[in-house]
Design a protein around this motif. Structure first.
Motif, PDB file in Angstrom:
ATOM      1  N   VAL A  52     -40.281 -34.032  42.258  1.00 44.65           N
ATOM      2  CA  VAL A  52     -39.839 -32.887  41.461  1.00 44.65           C
ATOM      3  C   VAL A  52     -40.719 -31.674  41.727  1.00 44.65           C
ATOM      4  N   ASP A  53     -42.021 -31.898  41.830  1.00 45.32           N
ATOM      5  CA  ASP A  53     -42.944 -30.789  42.083  1.00 45.32           C
ATOM      6  C   ASP A  53     -42.658 -30.136  43.433  1.00 45.32           C
ATOM      7  N   LYS A  54     -42.387 -30.954  44.439  1.00 46.31           N
ATOM      8  CA  LYS A  54     -42.069 -30.406  45.759  1.00 46.31           C
ATOM      9  C   LYS A  54     -40.747 -29.636  45.721  1.00 46.31           C
ATOM     10  N   TRP A  55     -39.757 -30.148  44.958  1.00 47.46           N
ATOM     11  CA  TRP A  55     -38.480 -29.436  44.848  1.00 47.46           C
ATOM     12  C   TRP A  55     -38.682 -28.091  44.167  1.00 47.46           C
ATOM     13  N   MET A  56     -39.487 -28.058  43.143  1.00 44.73           N
ATOM     14  CA  MET A  56     -39.729 -26.812  42.415  1.00 44.73           C
ATOM     15  C   MET A  56     -40.467 -25.784  43.272  1.00 44.73           C
ATOM     16  N   GLN A  57     -41.222 -26.257  44.237  1.00 43.38           N
ATOM     17  CA  GLN A  57     -41.932 -25.336  45.130  1.00 43.38           C
ATOM     18  C   GLN A  57     -41.130 -25.034  46.398  1.00 43.38           C
ATOM     19  N   GLY A  58     -39.905 -25.565  46.433  1.00 48.24           N
ATOM     20  CA  GLY A  58     -39.044 -25.276  47.574  1.00 48.24           C
ATOM     21  C   GLY A  58     -39.381 -26.036  48.833  1.00 48.24           C
ATOM     22  N   GLU A  59     -40.131 -27.120  48.709  1.00 44.97           N
ATOM     23  CA  GLU A  59     -40.530 -27.884  49.891  1.00 44.97           C
ATOM     24  C   GLU A  59     -39.476 -28.904  50.287  1.00 44.97           C
ATOM     25  N   ILE A  60     -38.611 -29.278  49.338  1.00 45.61           N
ATOM     26  CA  ILE A  60     -37.525 -30.205  49.652  1.00 45.61           C
ATOM     27  C   ILE A  60     -36.237 -29.660  49.035  1.00 45.61           C
ATOM     28  N   GLU A  61     -35.103 -30.122  49.554  1.00 48.18           N
ATOM     29  CA  GLU A  61     -33.811 -29.663  49.057  1.00 48.18           C
ATOM     30  C   GLU A  61     -33.084 -30.820  48.373  1.00 48.18           C
ATOM     31  N   ALA A  62     -32.277 -30.464  47.382  1.00 49.41           N
ATOM     32  CA  ALA A  62     -31.500 -31.481  46.672  1.00 49.41           C
ATOM     33  C   ALA A  62     -30.261 -30.825  46.076  1.00 49.41           C
ATOM     34  N   TYR A  70     -35.550 -25.378  34.837  1.00 54.68           N
ATOM     35  CA  TYR A  70     -35.432 -26.831  34.755  1.00 54.68           C
ATOM     36  C   TYR A  70     -36.710 -27.428  34.168  1.00 54.68           C
ATOM     37  N   ASN A  71     -36.532 -28.337  33.241  1.00 54.45           N
ATOM     38  CA  ASN A  71     -37.660 -29.138  32.786  1.00 54.45           C
ATOM     39  C   ASN A  71     -37.940 -30.167  33.871  1.00 54.45           C
ATOM     40  N   PRO A  72     -39.199 -30.312  34.291  1.00 52.85           N
ATOM     41  CA  PRO A  72     -39.510 -31.285  35.351  1.00 52.85           C
ATOM     42  C   PRO A  72     -39.054 -32.703  35.051  1.00 52.85           C
ATOM     43  N   LYS A  73     -38.825 -33.021  33.774  1.00 52.62           N
ATOM     44  CA  LYS A  73     -38.384 -34.370  33.417  1.00 52.62           C
ATOM     45  C   LYS A  73     -36.880 -34.439  33.174  1.00 52.62           C
ATOM     46  N   ASP A  74     -36.156 -33.386  33.502  1.00 48.62           N
ATOM     47  CA  ASP A  74     -34.701 -33.365  33.325  1.00 48.62           C
ATOM     48  C   ASP A  74     -34.079 -34.499  34.140  1.00 48.62           C
ATOM     49  N   PRO A  75     -33.326 -35.396  33.482  1.00 47.12           N
ATOM     50  CA  PRO A  75     -32.735 -36.535  34.199  1.00 47.12           C
ATOM     51  C   PRO A  75     -31.892 -36.119  35.400  1.00 47.12           C
ATOM     52  N   LYS A  76     -31.172 -34.994  35.284  1.00 44.46           N
ATOM     53  CA  LYS A  76     -30.350 -34.538  36.420  1.00 44.46           C
ATOM     54  C   LYS A  76     -31.229 -34.177  37.615  1.00 44.46           C
ATOM     55  N   LEU A  77     -32.354 -33.553  37.347  1.00 46.90           N
ATOM     56  CA  LEU A  77     -33.274 -33.182  38.420  1.00 46.90           C
ATOM     57  C   LEU A  77     -33.929 -34.413  39.020  1.00 46.90           C
ATOM     58  N   ASN A 136     -50.216 -28.655  47.210  1.00 45.14           N
ATOM     59  CA  ASN A 136     -50.942 -28.080  46.091  1.00 45.14           C
ATOM     60  C   ASN A 136     -50.120 -28.278  44.819  1.00 45.14           C
ATOM     61  N   PRO A 137     -50.558 -29.148  43.891  1.00 42.60           N
ATOM     62  CA  PRO A 137     -49.779 -29.420  42.677  1.00 42.60           C
ATOM     63  C   PRO A 137     -49.370 -28.140  41.956  1.00 42.60           C
ATOM     64  N   GLY A 138     -48.103 -28.124  41.501  1.00 44.01           N
ATOM     65  CA  GLY A 138     -47.577 -26.919  40.884  1.00 44.01           C
ATOM     66  C   GLY A 138     -47.033 -27.141  39.485  1.00 44.01           C
ATOM     67  N   GLN A 139     -45.817 -26.608  39.234  1.00 43.61           N
ATOM     68  CA  GLN A 139     -45.251 -26.551  37.892  1.00 43.61           C
ATOM     69  C   GLN A 139     -45.041 -27.929  37.261  1.00 43.61           C
ATOM     70  N   ALA A 140     -44.568 -28.883  38.021  1.00 43.31           N
ATOM     71  CA  ALA A 140     -44.323 -30.209  37.457  1.00 43.31           C
ATOM     72  C   ALA A 140     -45.630 -30.862  37.011  1.00 43.31           C
ATOM     73  N   PHE A 141     -46.682 -30.686  37.805  1.00 37.96           N
ATOM     74  CA  PHE A 141     -47.981 -31.229  37.429  1.00 37.96           C
ATOM     75  C   PHE A 141     -48.527 -30.506  36.201  1.00 37.96           C
ATOM     76  N   ASP A 142     -48.304 -29.189  36.133  1.00 41.05           N
ATOM     77  CA  ASP A 142     -48.740 -28.431  34.949  1.00 41.05           C
ATOM     78  C   ASP A 142     -48.049 -28.950  33.692  1.00 41.05           C
ATOM     79  N   LYS A 143     -46.747 -29.243  33.828  1.00 39.12           N
ATOM     80  CA  LYS A 143     -45.991 -29.763  32.694  1.00 39.12           C
ATOM     81  C   LYS A 143     -46.516 -31.128  32.272  1.00 39.12           C
ATOM     82  N   TYR A 144     -46.872 -31.956  33.238  1.00 39.37           N
ATOM     83  CA  TYR A 144     -47.433 -33.269  32.917  1.00 39.37           C
ATOM     84  C   TYR A 144     -48.729 -33.102  32.125  1.00 39.37           C
ATOM     85  N   GLU A 145     -49.591 -32.194  32.569  1.00 44.66           N
ATOM     86  CA  GLU A 145     -50.857 -31.963  31.880  1.00 44.66           C
ATOM     87  C   GLU A 145     -50.619 -31.486  30.450  1.00 44.66           C
TER      88      GLU A 145
END
Length: 293
Positions: A52-62, A70-77, A136-145
């Protein structure tokens, strides 16, 4: 969308929706994980977090419907990146087996395979591991913290509540009585929250009272500061001067002792003598050769 991918997404959604049931099974595992699992992730959740973190940073496509946020824990995501999550999960398992990642708790199946759902890795260890691959950990990791910090705060609140109930018994009595009158769990939860706040306030008041009782009882028991002491001696010296009294006369101490008795102070002769001596020194310092009368 392929049938295989659709089935995988369906499994993820079902897995997420049954979290409460899994929680019952997790009790035995979490009791063995450091800090009861706080700041630790199962390998499966860690893999989802990375994906999810990589998707949010645009490193992977889905393939996922466009949304503003998007909430990083969104089931659809989580479902949309399931293919990447599976790859990262395998990489995490391989890293543990190869000794490149140390788990906080490891559970294996009968055939020796690592159980990704019940094997935990520390959060800092996970950050360090993904950093080795340039991520480099981003938004999803921030949300976890943020979520984990909230869990810590809730646990601290719960510990304080349970200990307070143990000392007073108040919370248990109130909740037991409420359970007899109302079968609604949401009402009980609200009442429990109120009781927790009241007990926390009660603990705060008790601490405050203890601090007050440990300190000086009143102003008469409080030590004088040097400036305050000089001021009082100066006032006493002025009274002596206006009354025509010489504080150096030893007979004055007996007279002062009797005066203190009339107001209920009952200051001893031995305590008065050094004070009058100090008054005399103040008069000599400030008035010098000025006559007392």
């Amino acid at each position: 969308m392929s049938r295989e991918k659709s089935e995988r997404e369906h499994l993820v959604l079902a897995d997420l929706s049954s979290w409460g049931q899994r929680g019952l099974r997790d009790y035995e595992v979490l009791s063995k994980v450091p800090q009861l699992g706080i700041w630790h992730l199962p390998l499966r959740d860690a893999a989802r977090l990375i994906a999810v973190d990589k998707w949010m940073q645009g490193e992977i496509e889905a393939e996922i419907p466009e949304e503003e946020l998007y909430n990083p824990k969104d089931p659809k995501l989580v479902s949309a990146v399931i293919g990447y999550s599976e790859k990262f999960e395998k990489a995490l398992v391989d890293a543990i087996q190869g000794g490149n990642l140390k788990p906080a708790f490891c559970r294996r199946s009968l055939d020796g395979a690592i159980d990704a759902e019940n094997t935990f890795v520390g959060y800092e260890a996970l950050r360090e591991w993904v950093g080795q691959f340039g991520h480099n950990p981003g938004q999803a990791f921030d949300k976890y913290e943020e979520d984990e910090a909230g869990i810590v705060a809730s646990l601290i609140d719960e510990v304080r509540y349970l200990r307070e109930v143990g000392y007073t018994g108040l919370g248990r009595v109130i909740l037991t009585e409420a359970s007899r009158r109302s079968p609604l769990s949401d009402d009980l939860d609200k009442l429990r929250a109120v009781v927790k706040e009241l007990l926390a306030e009660n603990a705060h008041l008790r601490t405050t009272l203890q601090q007050m009782s440990a300190g000086p009882k009143d102003k008469l028991d409080q030590p004088l500061g040097s400036r305050h002491r000089r001021t009082l001696l100066g006032i006493m010296a002025a009274f002596c001067m206006k009354a025509g009294v010489d504080p150096r006369q030893r007979a004055l101490a007996q007279r002062v002792r009797k005066w203190t008795e009339t107001v209920g102070a009952n200051v001893s002769y031995q305590a008065i003598l050094p004070v009058l001596k100090d008054v005399a020194e103040v008069m000599e310092a400030y008035l010098e050769d000025k006559p007392l009368d």
